[in-house]
Design an enzyme around this catalytic site. Sequence first.
Site, PDB file in Angstrom:
ATOM      1  NE  ARG A  84      -3.412   2.845   0.901  1.00 51.62           N
ATOM      2  CZ  ARG A  84      -4.466   3.121   1.636  1.00 51.62           C
ATOM      3  NH1 ARG A  84      -5.082   2.171   2.302  1.00 51.62           N
ATOM      4  NH2 ARG A  84      -4.930   4.348   1.704  1.00 51.62           N
ATOM      5  NE  ARG A  93      -7.195   3.516  -1.728  1.00 56.61           N
ATOM      6  CZ  ARG A  93      -8.040   4.409  -1.268  1.00 56.61           C
ATOM      7  NH1 ARG A  93      -8.784   4.131  -0.241  1.00 56.61           N
ATOM      8  NH2 ARG A  93      -8.159   5.589  -1.796  1.00 56.61           N
ATOM      9  CG  ASP A  96      -8.579   1.643   2.290  1.00 55.79           C
ATOM     10  OD1 ASP A  96      -7.810   1.928   3.227  1.00 55.79           O
ATOM     11  OD2 ASP A  96      -9.657   2.228   2.101  1.00 55.79           O
ATOM     12  CG  ASP A  98     -11.120   2.044   5.767  1.00 57.19           C
ATOM     13  OD1 ASP A  98      -9.994   2.496   6.028  1.00 57.19           O
ATOM     14  OD2 ASP A  98     -11.748   2.328   4.732  1.00 57.19           O
TER      15      ASP A  98
END
Length: 165
Positions: A84, A93, A96, A98
């Site tokens: 990343r 990217r 990712d 989260d």
Amino acid sequence: MISTALIGLGANLDDPRAQLERALEALDRLPLTRCTRHSRLYASKPVGPQDQPDFVNAVAELSTRLSPLALLDQLQALEQQHRRVRLRHWGPRTLDLDLLLFNDSRISTPRLVVPHREMLKRGFVMRPLADLLGPQRLSVLGEENLETLASQVEGDDLLPLGPQE
């Protein structure tokens, strides 16, 4: 204590579908953590700059003994293992990850905000989350159930992906 964490996954570089499949396997190998289930994969248009490939997204449910910040550290390390690079805000990217929700907690630190600030605005988060958890209501997200919340943000650009051939 065992906690439940919900993780949003996204990728749009270097075979994004394969990136997410590898990431789901890696989440199951994190210390003191198991990936108990995950949503199907979805294709979506990028948020922000449109001069990048479409994304592949999913949501995973983890059972973990890690604290929220320790889990965040592990997620960021996993992003780095997937090469990343943060070149621009909302840019392309390889991976990712989260931290969307952690139990029914509200967390606000300089490094981590839970529930994730943008999740209620993102169909590519809410649709997989509703698929995974069904129409239940999560008090940390308000009075509406997940199906209703997902229907309020879904866009025409969200496409469920079938099995890879």
